[in-house]
Each structure stands twice: as C-alpha cells, then as structure tokens.
Enzyme design. Structure first.
Site, short mmCIF file in Angstrom:
data_model
loop_
_atom_site.label_atom_id
_atom_site.label_comp_id
_atom_site.label_asym_id
_atom_site.label_seq_id
_atom_site.Cartn_x
_atom_site.Cartn_y
_atom_site.Cartn_z
N CYS A 39 -67.08 -17.89 17.49
CA CYS A 39 -66.67 -18.12 18.87
C CYS A 39 -65.15 -18.02 19.07
O CYS A 39 -64.68 -17.52 20.08
CB CYS A 39 -67.16 -19.49 19.32
SG CYS A 39 -66.64 -20.81 18.20
N GLU A 80 -66.79 -10.91 25.37
CA GLU A 80 -67.05 -11.36 24.00
C GLU A 80 -68.10 -10.44 23.38
O GLU A 80 -69.22 -10.33 23.89
CB GLU A 80 -67.57 -12.81 24.02
CG GLU A 80 -67.80 -13.35 22.63
CD GLU A 80 -68.37 -14.77 22.62
OE1 GLU A 80 -69.28 -15.06 23.42
OE2 GLU A 80 -67.91 -15.58 21.79
N GLU A 91 -69.62 -26.24 24.22
CA GLU A 91 -68.79 -25.46 23.29
C GLU A 91 -69.24 -24.02 23.45
O GLU A 91 -70.29 -23.62 22.94
CB GLU A 91 -69.02 -25.94 21.85
CG GLU A 91 -68.56 -27.35 21.59
CD GLU A 91 -67.04 -27.50 21.63
OE1 GLU A 91 -66.33 -26.49 21.58
OE2 GLU A 91 -66.57 -28.64 21.72
N LYS A 141 -82.08 -29.16 18.69
CA LYS A 141 -82.82 -27.90 18.74
C LYS A 141 -81.91 -26.79 18.21
O LYS A 141 -80.92 -26.42 18.84
CB LYS A 141 -83.23 -27.56 20.17
CG LYS A 141 -84.19 -26.37 20.21
CD LYS A 141 -84.32 -25.75 21.57
CE LYS A 141 -83.26 -24.73 21.85
NZ LYS A 141 -83.24 -23.59 20.91
N VAL A 173 -71.65 -18.66 27.35
CA VAL A 173 -71.23 -19.15 28.68
C VAL A 173 -72.40 -19.15 29.68
O VAL A 173 -72.62 -20.16 30.35
CB VAL A 173 -70.03 -18.32 29.21
CG1 VAL A 173 -69.67 -18.74 30.63
CG2 VAL A 173 -68.82 -18.48 28.29
N1 LIG Z 1 -67.29 -22.99 21.07
C1 LIG Z 1 -68.04 -23.20 20.01
O1 LIG Z 1 -67.89 -24.19 19.29
C2 LIG Z 1 -69.11 -22.21 19.63
C3 LIG Z 1 -69.63 -22.23 18.34
C4 LIG Z 1 -70.61 -21.31 18.02
C5 LIG Z 1 -71.06 -20.37 18.94
N2 LIG Z 1 -70.54 -20.35 20.19
C6 LIG Z 1 -70.96 -19.35 21.19
O2 LIG Z 1 -72.38 -19.17 21.13
C7 LIG Z 1 -72.73 -17.86 21.55
C8 LIG Z 1 -73.72 -17.24 20.56
O3 LIG Z 1 -74.78 -18.08 20.35
P1 LIG Z 1 -76.24 -17.82 20.96
O4 LIG Z 1 -76.47 -16.35 21.12
O5 LIG Z 1 -77.20 -18.61 20.14
O6 LIG Z 1 -76.09 -18.48 22.40
P2 LIG Z 1 -77.23 -18.77 23.49
O7 LIG Z 1 -76.54 -19.33 24.66
O8 LIG Z 1 -78.09 -17.57 23.68
O9 LIG Z 1 -78.17 -19.85 22.80
C9 LIG Z 1 -77.68 -21.08 22.31
C10 LIG Z 1 -78.79 -22.10 22.24
O10 LIG Z 1 -79.25 -22.39 23.55
C11 LIG Z 1 -80.66 -22.26 23.62
N3 LIG Z 1 -80.98 -21.86 24.99
C12 LIG Z 1 -81.03 -20.60 25.50
N4 LIG Z 1 -81.31 -20.64 26.83
C13 LIG Z 1 -81.42 -21.97 27.16
C14 LIG Z 1 -81.68 -22.65 28.37
N5 LIG Z 1 -81.89 -22.01 29.52
N6 LIG Z 1 -81.73 -24.01 28.34
C15 LIG Z 1 -81.50 -24.69 27.20
N7 LIG Z 1 -81.26 -24.07 26.01
C16 LIG Z 1 -81.21 -22.74 25.99
C17 LIG Z 1 -80.98 -21.23 22.54
O11 LIG Z 1 -82.33 -21.30 22.15
C18 LIG Z 1 -80.01 -21.65 21.46
O12 LIG Z 1 -80.50 -22.74 20.72
C19 LIG Z 1 -71.44 -17.10 21.63
O13 LIG Z 1 -71.04 -16.97 22.97
C20 LIG Z 1 -70.46 -17.98 20.86
O14 LIG Z 1 -69.12 -17.79 21.23
C21 LIG Z 1 -69.57 -21.26 20.55
N1 LIG Z 2 -65.14 -22.91 12.31
C1 LIG Z 2 -66.33 -22.87 13.10
C2 LIG Z 2 -66.15 -22.18 14.41
C3 LIG Z 2 -67.45 -22.10 15.12
C4 LIG Z 2 -67.44 -21.07 16.18
O1 LIG Z 2 -68.28 -20.16 16.30
#
Ligand SMILES: NC(=O)c1ccc[n+]([C@@H]2O[C@H](COP(=O)([O-])OP(=O)(O)OC[C@H]3O[C@@H](n4cnc5c(N)ncnc54)[C@H](O)[C@@H]3O)[C@@H](O)[C@H]2O)c1
Ligand SMILES: NCCCC=O
Length: 455
Positions: free
Chosen positions: A221, A324, A187, A113, A167
């Site tokens: 991230c 963040e 992640e 998804k 988170v």
């Molecule tokens: N550590 C990593 O590898 C990594 C990589 C990319 C992004 N991120 C993190 O992602 C965040 C930004 O992304 P975002 O705004 O899309 O995050 P988000 O948590 O809002 O959403 C992420 C995904 O989860 C889904 N989702 C939301 N609520 C849910 C629930 N209750 N149950 C199941 N799925 C649900 C969303 O539709 C989306 O597909 C930042 O905090 C960033 O640091 C981490």
């Molecule tokens: N290099 C990809 C890192 C993804 C984190 O947001």
C-alpha cells in the site's frame, strides 16, 4: 482479565509465533506468493506487534479528577466489545496481528475476516492465541468475501470496525459504519511519491527506489511508485535502477535466493499488465520488464509471475501515475525544483507515504513536512517498525482518535487513553492527537497549529 493478565497471554502468543517463525513464514509464502525471505520479516513484525501491545495492556488506566469541595470523579477504561477486523491479501498474518493486538490488549473480542485469496495463515494465528490462553471465542476467524464482510459490518452486536483494503471498499465500510454509528479505522491504498534530489547518495537512492517499488511483487500500500528524479541525475539514476531491476531474482518463492514471487491471482496479474499497456498507449516507455515470467520449473509454469517494470517518459496526468497499480511497476518522472516537486507530489487523492533522498538534512525535513502523507521516509523506504504510527492522509484512510476502553485497531500506536500524544521523529511529519475527555471533541491537529499555539 486484568491488563497484566492479558499482557501475559499476548506475550505467550508472541513467543509461540517467534518459535514457529519458519513454519508460519512458509505458510504465508504459500498463502500469498511472496518470497520466504520477505515472509520471515512479516512474521517478525507480527510477533513484535503482539509484544508491543502486550506491553501497553498493563498500563491502561483511568483518571482521578479532583472536584471542588473535596469531591472527585474518575474515569474507567472499558472495552468496546466485539470488534471486526477485515484484512487485505498482501500482508495476511501481519494485518491480523496489527488488528487483534490492540483489540485484545484493551480487553475487546475480535472477529477477523481475511481476504478470500489468503485464508490460511490467520487460522494458525487463532490456534496460537488459543494455545497461549486467549479465552475461547475472544478471537474468531470468519472466512468469506464481500457479503461476509458486509454482514459483519452491519451486525448490531459489532462495536467497532477496522478495515485494511482498497479505497472503494473503504468507502462502503465507512457508510455501513455510519449507519450503525460505529467507530471505524481505515487503512487504504496509496500512490506515494519518492523524491530523489541530485545530491543524494546515488547507490542508496537506487536501493531505496527498489525497496519502495518491488517488495511483495509491488503489492504494498505504501509503495513509492511515483519516483520523481531531479533532472540533472535522471539518466544516471534511471540507467542504474533499470540495471538493478533486471537483476531481481524472480521465481519459486520458497527458494532462499528468490526476491520476487508470484502475484496474488490471474485477474490481478492481467489488471497490472493492463495498466502497463495503457501506459504505453499514453506515451510512457517501458524501460524494462512488464512481461510475463515463465519459470523453468514445470510445476510453476502457470504461476502468476511477471518481470518488474520501470516506466520512463511518464507525465503526471497518465493513468499509470495517478492510479494505484498494486504491482511491480515504477514510474519515473523528472523534476527541476523543490517547490515544483512538492506541489506535484501532493497533487494526488492519496496520502499514505512519501520518501526523500538527499544529503541536505534541512531540505529533507522541509520536504517531508510539506508532504501530505502519513508515513515519510528520509534516505530510506518501506520500513515500518511497530512502535511508529501507520496511516494516511486524504483517501488513504483515516487516523482515528483514541477512545475510552479501546485503542486504535491499527493506525495509531499510542497508549490508549493518553490525553496527548505526539509523534515527532526525524522521518515522520509531526502529528498530535488529542485524546477524549468526557464532553469534549476529539480533534486531529497538525503540528504547526500546535506550535503556533492554536492547539
Ligand atoms: N494502508 C494499509 O495499511 C494497507 C495495507 C494493505 C493493503 N492496503 C490496500 O488494500 C488494497 C488491496 O487489497 P484488496 O484487493 O484485498 O482490497 P479489497 O478492498 O478488495 O478487499 C479487502 C477486504 O475487504 C473485503 N471486502 C470486499 N468488499 C467488501 C464489502 N463490500 N464489505 C466488507 N468487506 C468487503 C474483502 O473480502 C477483503 O477481505 C490496496 O488498495 C492496498 O493499498 C492498505
Ligand atoms: N509494512 C507493511 C505495509 C502494509 C501495506 O500494504
């Protein structure tokens, strides 16, 4: 399929992605708003990821265990079954490859998804898998938001969840996984420290700070958004960083010379600017940027563009330093001693990444070893080759351990089933994972424990 058969199909998918790099990168730019220059790199990492896991697929093997009296036992590596991947919007195609690559290599099926803000490019990935020979139904895309994600996590037929996102959502996913006793890989977000010592190559450190803060409009991230600068060079460094930041070319992400595109959507843009407003109220100084950017091109005038921002006069307890922001906002913080900066760098709920710039190689290794962070860079930042593990400490997520029949759906790039894997590179803190043996616990050990013999 046998591992070698899976390998062949995955290599074919990697080949198609490589061949269609330009088309997919353009699609990703439209999907996300990042520059085409960066989107091409994302696509390259994506096919490399599939190649990497394809290479592992053929060597996934069980073990033969000799028992007393001539008897023997053996272990088989079996797929878990249906794995769910849930992705964030900042690296849509790449995240889908990071999750599907290991899942498919190990013989699992995946339901993926994407974020509802970036639904497009992963559909292309599904088409490519089909063209490459992935059996129908093995890689599936389901569109939707939180409710769809919840439904997938709670579904009784789902064996494993791999999540990339924030988170708060990660905590909900872990709760749902716990109720179903399902393994989960998380992640999550970060607020990583970037430490610039006064003996660093200044030119390289300035470039590193830009790399650590402004890729993908700052929506990364592992960005090093808390930039600790040794007081002796604070003024020189800050002046140079501000000068370079002001030169970043913002605008139409499809143009070759654009280096910063549009943020993901209006609410997120407002949120990022809200953090800057609050930073000013708490005493930080905007040294450059932070305001909206309106391109000359009429068709882009309602785009979600902002000028990258550098904040000075920051203190550790300000919201802009603790939370963040996930936008192009760098906070500069002076420090005086190594001991002090390590303590301050670690004083965070996150632990995804960290960086050190210095010419003193011993200091560099000492400091990265002391950082409580998953991915550490020395005199570099934000390079993440697929061969290396990627994951965090503390609230930034969990590095799951290997389990039979599957391998990490992201976060731990080791041969599944490997009993002991050690990652020890100059730029990474050493971690050792103990793989599972029937009846034993799986543990994550810090390298120091092992070196002392406690492992
Ligand atoms: N550590 C990593 O590898 C990594 C990589 C990319 C992004 N991120 C993190 O992602 C965040 C930004 O992304 P975002 O705004 O899309 O995050 P988000 O948590 O809002 O959403 C992420 C995904 O989860 C889904 N989702 C939301 N609520 C849910 C629930 N209750 N149950 C199941 N799925 C649900 C969303 O539709 C989306 O597909 C930042 O905090 C960033 O640091 C981490
Ligand atoms: N290099 C990809 C890192 C993804 C984190 O947001």
């Amino acid at each position: 399929m046998s591992g070698m058969e899976r390998c062949r199909v995955m290599l074919e998918a990697a080949r198609i992605i490589r061949e269609q790099r330009e088309e997919i990168a353009t699609m990703e730019t439209i999907n996300n708003g990042k520059s085409i220059f960066e989107a091409r790199v994302d696509i390259d990492i994506s096919w490399q990821c599939l190649e990497y896991y394809a290479g592992l697929a053929g060597s996934l093997a069980g073990e033969h265990i000799q028992l007393p009296g001539g008897s023997f036992g053996y272990t088989r590596r079996e797929p878990l079954g249906v794995c769910v991947g849930i992705g964030a919007w900042n690296y849509p195609f790449q995240i889908a490859c990071w999750k599907s690559g290991p899942a498919l290599a190990c013989g699992n099926a995946m339901v993926f998804k994407p974020s509802p803000f970036t639904p497009i490019s992963v559909v292309r990935l599904a088409e490519i898998f089909t063209e490459a020979g992935v059996p129908k139904g093995l890689f599936n895309v389901v569109q939707g938001g939180a409710a769809t994600g919840q439904f997938l996590c709670q579904h009784p037929d789902v064996a494993k969840i791999s999540f990339t996102g924030s988170v708060p959502t990660g905590m909900k996913i872990m709760e749902m996984a716990a109720k179903g006793i399902k393994p989960v890989t998380l992640e999550l977000g970060g607020k990583s420290p970037l430490i610039i010592f006064s003996d660093a190559d200044l030119e390289n450190a300035v470039k590193g700070a830009l790399m650590a803060n402004f890729l993908t409009q700052g929506e990364v991230c592992c960005n090093g958004t808390r930039v600790f600068v040794e007081r002796k060079i604070l003024d020189t460094f800050t002046k140079e960083v501000v000068k370079r930041t002001q030169k970043i070319k913002i605008g139409d992400p499809l143009l070759e010379d654009t280096r910063m595109g549009a943020l993901i959507n209006r609410p997120h843009l407002n949120r990022v600017q809200g953090f800057i407003k609050q930073a000013k109220e708490q005493g930080a100084e905007v040294l450059c940027g932070g305001d909206l950017y309106v391109p000359d091109d009429q068709k882009l005038k309602n785009g979600y563009y902002m000028r990258p921002c550098v904040l000075g006069n920051c203190k550790d307890d300000m919201t802009c330093v603790k939370e963040e922001i996930f936008g192009p906002v760098m906070a500069i913080l002076p420090f005086d001693t190594e001991e002090e900066v390590v303590e301050r760098a670690n004083a965070t709920k996150f632990g995804l990444a960290g960086g050190v710039f210095t010419r003193d190689i011993q200091k560099a290794h000492r400091v990265v070893a002391a950082l409580k962070a998953g991915m550490c860079f020395i005199n570099n930042y934000n390079v993440s080759p697929v061969e290396l593990p990627f994951g965090g400490y503390k609230s930034s997520g969990e590095l799951c351990v290997t389990s039979p029949g599957t391998c990490q759906l992201q976060g731990l790039r080791v041969a599944p089933g490997t009993a002991w894997s050690c990652v020890l590179t100059p730029a990474l803190p050493c971690r050792i994972w103990q793989g599972e043996r029937p009846g034993s616990h799986r543990v994550l050990l810090a390298a120091e424990d092992c070196l002392r013999g406690d492992g």
